[in-house]
Design a protein around this motif. Sequence first.
Motif, PDB file in Angstrom:
ATOM      1  N   ARG A   1     -39.732  12.295  31.565  1.00  0.00           N
ATOM      2  CA  ARG A   1     -39.522  10.929  32.057  1.00  0.00           C
ATOM      3  C   ARG A   1     -38.022  10.638  32.110  1.00  0.00           C
ATOM      4  NH1 ARG A   1     -44.143   7.342  31.308  1.00  0.00           N
ATOM      5  NH2 ARG A   1     -45.924   8.469  30.446  1.00  0.00           N
ATOM      6  N   ASP A   2     -37.634   9.687  32.990  1.00  0.00           N
ATOM      7  CA  ASP A   2     -36.213   9.296  33.063  1.00  0.00           C
ATOM      8  C   ASP A   2     -35.938   8.198  32.031  1.00  0.00           C
ATOM      9  OD1 ASP A   2     -37.170   6.958  34.109  1.00  0.00           O
ATOM     10  OD2 ASP A   2     -36.721   7.476  36.195  1.00  0.00           O
ATOM     11  N   GLU A   3     -34.684   7.644  32.080  1.00  0.00           N
ATOM     12  CA  GLU A   3     -34.291   6.641  31.067  1.00  0.00           C
ATOM     13  C   GLU A   3     -35.193   5.411  31.118  1.00  0.00           C
ATOM     14  OE1 GLU A   3     -31.589   6.955  33.847  1.00  0.00           O
ATOM     15  OE2 GLU A   3     -32.000   8.982  33.089  1.00  0.00           O
ATOM     16  N   SER A   4     -35.715   5.105  32.314  1.00  0.00           N
ATOM     17  CA  SER A   4     -36.606   3.934  32.406  1.00  0.00           C
ATOM     18  C   SER A   4     -38.052   4.313  32.099  1.00  0.00           C
ATOM     19  CB  SER A   4     -36.549   3.321  33.802  1.00  0.00           C
ATOM     20  OG  SER A   4     -35.332   3.565  34.426  1.00  0.00           O
TER      21      SER A   4
ATOM     22  N   ASN B   1     -39.935   6.348  33.556  1.00  0.00           N
ATOM     23  CA  ASN B   1     -40.786   6.745  34.683  1.00  0.00           C
ATOM     24  C   ASN B   1     -40.925   8.266  34.698  1.00  0.00           C
ATOM     25  OD1 ASN B   1     -41.180   4.141  35.795  1.00  0.00           O
ATOM     26  ND2 ASN B   1     -39.057   4.206  36.534  1.00  0.00           N
TER      27      ASN B   1
ATOM     28  N   THR C   1     -40.823  11.879  35.910  1.00  0.00           N
ATOM     29  CA  THR C   1     -40.040  12.546  36.957  1.00  0.00           C
ATOM     30  C   THR C   1     -40.696  13.853  37.385  1.00  0.00           C
ATOM     31  OG1 THR C   1     -38.675  13.556  35.244  1.00  0.00           O
ATOM     32  CG2 THR C   1     -37.803  11.563  36.305  1.00  0.00           C
TER      33      THR C   1
ATOM     34  N   GLU D   1     -43.201  16.212  41.360  1.00  0.00           N
ATOM     35  CA  GLU D   1     -41.786  16.153  41.712  1.00  0.00           C
ATOM     36  C   GLU D   1     -41.595  15.992  43.226  1.00  0.00           C
ATOM     37  OE1 GLU D   1     -39.734  19.556  40.198  1.00  0.00           O
ATOM     38  OE2 GLU D   1     -37.759  18.679  40.524  1.00  0.00           O
TER      39      GLU D   1
ATOM     40  N   LYS E   1     -42.368  12.448  44.199  1.00  0.00           N
ATOM     41  CA  LYS E   1     -41.295  11.616  43.640  1.00  0.00           C
ATOM     42  C   LYS E   1     -40.051  11.689  44.553  1.00  0.00           C
ATOM     43  CE  LYS E   1     -40.127   9.233  40.071  1.00  0.00           C
ATOM     44  NZ  LYS E   1     -40.750   8.027  39.596  1.00  0.00           N
TER      45      LYS E   1
END
Length: 457
Positions: free
Chosen positions: A144-147, A149, A151, A204, A207
Motif C-alpha cells: 500500500r502507499d502512504e495513503s 491505498n 498499489t 498494478e 492501477k
Amino acid sequence: MKNRYAIVLAAGQGTRMKSKLYKVLHPILGQPMIRYVNDALKPTAIQSLVTIVGHGAEDVMAEIGDESEFVVQEEQLGTAHAVLQAKELLKDKQGTTIVVCGDTPLITSETFENLFEYHETAQAKATILTTKVDDPTGYGRVLRDESLNVTRIVEHKDATDDEKLVDEINTGTYCFDNEALFAALERVGNDNAQGEYYLPDVIEILKAEGEKVAAFITEDQSETIGINDRVALANAEKVMKRRLNEFHLRNGVTIVDPDATYIGPHVTIEQDVTIEPGTMITGDTTIGSGTHIGLNSEIDHCEIGKDNVIRQSVLKNSKIGNETSIGPFTHIRPETSVGDLARIGNFVELKKSEIGEDTSVSHLSYIGDATLGKDINVGCGTVTVNYDGINKHQTIIEDGAFVGCNTNLIAPITIGEGALVAAGSTISNDVEKDALAIARARESSKAGYASKLLGKI
Ligand code: UD1
Ligand code: CA
C-alpha cells in the motif's frame, strides 16, 4: 446487484503435496477440497461458474459434474494464464467476476458475499480479499502507499526483505469488473522469479490505468489458508472440523470430544444425538434424534433413524431404522437396510441385504445378498453362501424363522415362514414354511470309549 460470475482455478499439479492425487481432490473430512469452494460460492447467486482444469482434468471434472463449465489449461503458465482460459466463455459478459483458487477451501459464503458487496458498493475495477496473518511466508504480500491505498501485490519469491515483513497477504480471491479483467490479463508478463504469468499483476496494471482498486480485509485468518502442502492440509482439516463440530454442538448434539470427532460438511444430525470419540461421519449421512454413536465408528453415506445404539462399527451406504442396536464390531456394507428394533451384533458382516423389524443377527455371521423378514433369529456363526465363484445368489428368510448356530445357507435359497433350521446344518434346498430342516451327520456316542482311546485303563 450486478451480474455475477465465478472462475475457480484448479489446473495446478500441486507439486508441494508430493502426491499422486491432484491437489484440489485431496479430501478434508471426506470431501475433496474443491467442493468446499463450489459449495461456498453457491449461495452468492453466481450465474456462471467456470473451473479451470489441467492436471487431473478428468478426475476434477468428474468430481464437480454439471455444476460448472470447464476449460482446460494445457500448460500451467501461471494464475493469470489460467484465468485467461475462461475468456471465450466470459469475455462479453458485463458484471463482476470472482476468481477463487481451488486450494483455499475454508472461505465461507458470508466472506464471498461480503467481498462481492464491498466490491459492488466501492465500484472498483478490482477488489482483493486480503487478511493479516501471523506468518505470511509463501503468500503474496499486499503493498500500500502512504495513503494506505493498494498499489500492487508482490509474490513471496519476488519480494525484497522489507516487503517480506508485510503481514497483509493476498488470499488469492478477487472480484473484478469482468471486462476490465480480460483486457488487463492480455497485458500481464512473466518477467519474475518463477517465470509465470501472475494474476495479482492485474492489480498494478489497472492501477497504472488510473482505475479504482480496493482491498477487503477479512478478520479471520484461518479462513484463508491456502493448501500447498500436507501441513496446511492438516491445519485446514482442523479448522473445518472445529467449525462443523461447533455447528452441531450448538444444534443440540453431544460431541464428547470435538477434537477427536470428524463430521463431514453434508452430514445432518438431529438433536440429542451423542457421538463418542474416534468417530468419523461423512457423506450425505443423516442421523435421527436420540441415536448414540461410538466409540470409534465410521459412518459414510448412511440414513440412520432415531434412538439407535451404534458401537465400534463401520457402516457405508446403508439405512438403519429406529431403536436398533448395532455392534460392537459390526461391518455394514453398501446397499443394506436394517429395520426397526433389530439387533446386529459383534463380528457380523452385512452386505447388500435387507433385515426386517425385530430380527436378530447377534454374533459372528455373514449375511450377503439376502432378504430377511421380521422376527427372525439368526444364530451365531450363520453364513449365507452367496457366491459360487462366478455369480452371487440370493437368500430369502421369511418372517419368524429360526436359524440355528453354525449354519450354511447355500444360495439361491428360501427359508419359509416360521421354519426352523437346526444348528450345524448346511442347507442347499428351500425349506418350507413351518418345516424343520436338519442337515448334519448323525451323532453317536460310544460308552466307555474315551478312557480306552486315551489309554487310561
Ligand atoms: C497464489 C497467489 C498468491 C496468494 C496465494 C494465496 C499468484 C501468482 N499468487 O500463490 O499471491 O497469496 O495464491 O493462496 O497467483 N493454478 C492454475 N494454473 C496455473 C497456476 C496455478 O490453475 O497455471 C491454480 C492452482 O491449481 C491453485 C491456484 O491456481 O489452485 C493457485 O496456484 P498456486 O500455485 O497454489 O499459487 P500460490 O503460490 O499459492
Ligand atoms: Ca496456493
